[in-house]
Design an enzyme around this catalytic site. Structure first.
Site, PDB file in Angstrom:
ATOM      1  N   PRO A 150       0.810  -1.229   0.000  1.00  0.00           N
ATOM      2  CA  PRO A 150       0.000   0.000   0.000  1.00  0.00           C
ATOM      3  C   PRO A 150       0.837   1.270   0.000  1.00  0.00           C
ATOM      4  O   PRO A 150       1.835   1.385   0.710  1.00  0.00           O
ATOM      5  CB  PRO A 150      -0.822  -0.136   1.284  1.00  0.00           C
ATOM      6  CG  PRO A 150      -0.979  -1.608   1.454  1.00  0.00           C
ATOM      7  CD  PRO A 150       0.337  -2.190   1.015  1.00  0.00           C
ATOM      8  N   CYS A 151       0.367   2.242  -0.814  1.00  0.00           N
ATOM      9  CA  CYS A 151       1.161   3.446  -1.058  1.00  0.00           C
ATOM     10  C   CYS A 151       0.664   4.668  -0.294  1.00  0.00           C
ATOM     11  O   CYS A 151       1.263   5.742  -0.397  1.00  0.00           O
ATOM     12  CB  CYS A 151       1.155   3.770  -2.554  1.00  0.00           C
ATOM     13  SG  CYS A 151      -0.498   4.129  -3.210  1.00  0.00           S
ATOM     14  N   ASN A 152      -0.432   4.530   0.468  1.00  0.00           N
ATOM     15  CA  ASN A 152      -1.075   5.701   1.079  1.00  0.00           C
ATOM     16  C   ASN A 152      -0.098   6.609   1.812  1.00  0.00           C
ATOM     17  O   ASN A 152      -0.164   7.835   1.707  1.00  0.00           O
ATOM     18  CB  ASN A 152      -2.169   5.249   2.061  1.00  0.00           C
ATOM     19  CG  ASN A 152      -3.105   4.220   1.452  1.00  0.00           C
ATOM     20  OD1 ASN A 152      -2.650   3.199   0.952  1.00  0.00           O
ATOM     21  ND2 ASN A 152      -4.399   4.472   1.493  1.00  0.00           N
TER      22      ASN A 152
ATOM     23  N   TYR B  53       3.099   6.885   1.426  1.00  0.00           N
ATOM     24  CA  TYR B  53       4.262   7.306   0.644  1.00  0.00           C
ATOM     25  C   TYR B  53       3.887   8.255  -0.490  1.00  0.00           C
ATOM     26  O   TYR B  53       4.758   8.820  -1.150  1.00  0.00           O
ATOM     27  CB  TYR B  53       4.976   6.084   0.053  1.00  0.00           C
ATOM     28  CG  TYR B  53       5.454   5.114   1.100  1.00  0.00           C
ATOM     29  CD1 TYR B  53       6.399   5.494   2.051  1.00  0.00           C
ATOM     30  CD2 TYR B  53       4.948   3.816   1.162  1.00  0.00           C
ATOM     31  CE1 TYR B  53       6.840   4.605   3.024  1.00  0.00           C
ATOM     32  CE2 TYR B  53       5.388   2.923   2.132  1.00  0.00           C
ATOM     33  CZ  TYR B  53       6.330   3.322   3.057  1.00  0.00           C
ATOM     34  OH  TYR B  53       6.754   2.449   4.021  1.00  0.00           O
ATOM     35  N   SER B  54       2.581   8.426  -0.711  1.00  0.00           N
ATOM     36  CA  SER B  54       2.129   9.267  -1.814  1.00  0.00           C
ATOM     37  C   SER B  54       2.344  10.736  -1.510  1.00  0.00           C
ATOM     38  O   SER B  54       2.086  11.204  -0.396  1.00  0.00           O
ATOM     39  CB  SER B  54       0.645   9.013  -2.087  1.00  0.00           C
ATOM     40  OG  SER B  54       0.163   9.907  -3.063  1.00  0.00           O
TER      41      SER B  54
END
Length: 388
Positions: free
Chosen positions: A102-104, A106-107
């Site tokens: 999941p990228c939440n 790091y976005s």
């Protein structure tokens, strides 16, 4: 030399990575790929993966199960379970592993909490799979903002753990920031993909050159209209737009948005967006002769992506086209669920390009390559912080 890989996935999404890997294996002589197991926390996503990835290989016996201990012995199941509760040791043996953790956190459009966020540490479950299953290779994907999170400490830690999993084999890793429009995807979508090959295997992965895709038309117009989408195609429901939305879009030029200076000058006061911050993707129209901007899976009013000439939001099928999914790939669930699945997926053609290079590496087949734009040695050097 022939190679046969059983592939497992964590955070699988609806199957963009899996379909890309399948297409790459089918196009590479001497390589066979079987999707052994997968995991995702969202039920509709699991059903989509089953339908499009597992059923073609295993038939209707393919299953969505609630725990890894319920997986079919011979493979062919996806576990609908929070990764925190997953019994990794109970997952079947694999030779290949993929995970788009999941990228939440790091976005760049989020709070950029990195390892301090709820989602930031989830990469560690992929590391646990490497230690437990010892696959020959892995492919990990995340957003470009990963490099700068926690002032560079997050990326350094993740690379260290992927290179040297605790109690597991070492891996030679090749991270690279890919711009998927360079690889046949009609969308500007930049993602870091890390490919790892077990150190005891004499195979070298090289970043595939985008040169072979230079003649592919990656404009939004071609992606959406060539060939035309059948009006009855699955996941092609049109959104009923309000009069205000239609009137607002009628004042917005292709490639511009509700806060563009030229638009603000002509937009009637009652149609202006009254917020303290200006976001460049609110009511943004596509530019038909350029790749689309990044498809996302969530967001409120004005964030749905908008057609360059018709005064409406794109349908989920049109967004799936921009993510390079074929029209016979059917997403399960209601419209909002499908929107999330499409936006969170890895573009099929982007994944296919990377897996093609990976499988050709194992098959000892030549392919054009470029140097990676991320230097592992520099990032992992003592005292290094920040972006490479």
């Amino acid at each position: 030399m022939s190679e046969s890989f059983r592939m497992g996935e964590l955070f699988s999404g609806p199957g963009g990575m899996a379909l890309g890997a399948r297409l790459a294996a089918q196009a590479t002589e001497g390589v066979e790929l079987l999707h052994a197991w997968a995991n995702d926390y969202d039920l509709d996503t699991c059903r989509t993966y089953r339908r499009n990835i597992l059923v073609p290989e295993y038939g209707e016996d393919a299953k969505v199960v609630d725990s890894s201990t319920e997986l079919p012995v011979g493979g062919g199941g996806i576990v609908h379970q929070n990764v925190h509760d997953l019994d990794i040791d109970a997952l079947g043996d694999i030779e290949g592993f993929a995970f788009g953790f999941p990228c939440n956190d790091y976005s760049l459009v989020g709070e950029w909490k990195g390892l301090a966020g709820t989602y930031g540490p989830l990469y560690s479950y992929g590391v646990k799979v490497l230690a437990s299953k010892k696959p020959k290779w892995f492919v990990a994907e995340n957003v470009s903002g990963l490099r700068g999170a926690n002032e560079g400490r997050a990326f350094k830690q993740i690379l260290e753990h992927l290179q040297r999993p605790d109690d597991g084999p070492g891996y030679t890793i090749v991270p690279h920031l890919y711009s998927f429009d360079d690889y046949g995807v009609p969308q500007r979508r930049q993602r870091i993909v890390i490919v790892g090959i077990r150190e005891d295997i004499d195979v070298e992965f090289r970043v595939p050159s985008p040169e072979i895709y230079k003649d592919v038309d990656v404009t939004a117009r071609t992606g959406i209209t060539s060939p035309p989408i059948d009006r009855r195609a699955p996941n092609h429901e049109f959104t009923r737009q309000s009069k205000n939305v239609v009137d607002r879009l009628n004042h917005i030029y292709p490639g511009e948005h509700a806060f563009s200076p030229r638009v603000v000058k002509v937009l009637p006061k009652h149609l202006r967006i009254k917020t303290k911050t200006t976001i460049s993707t609110i009511y943004k129209r596509l530019e038909p002769d350029k790749p689309a901007y990044t498809v996302t899976g969530a967001g409120g009013g004005g964030s749905h992506m908008y057609h360059w000439s018709a005064s409406r939001a794109l349908t989920n099928r049109e967004k799936a086209r921009l993510q390079s999914f074929p029209d016979d790939f059917i997403f399960e669930g209601l419209k909002d669920s499908v929107r999330k699945q499409v936006g969170m997926a890895v573009p099929v053609k982007g994944a296919e390009a990377i897996f093609t290079a990976l499988f050709k590496s194992f098959a000892r087949a030549p392919y054009p390559s470029i140097d990676p734009n991320i230097e592992v040695a520099k990032i992992l050097s003592p005292g290094h912080l920040g972006q490479s």
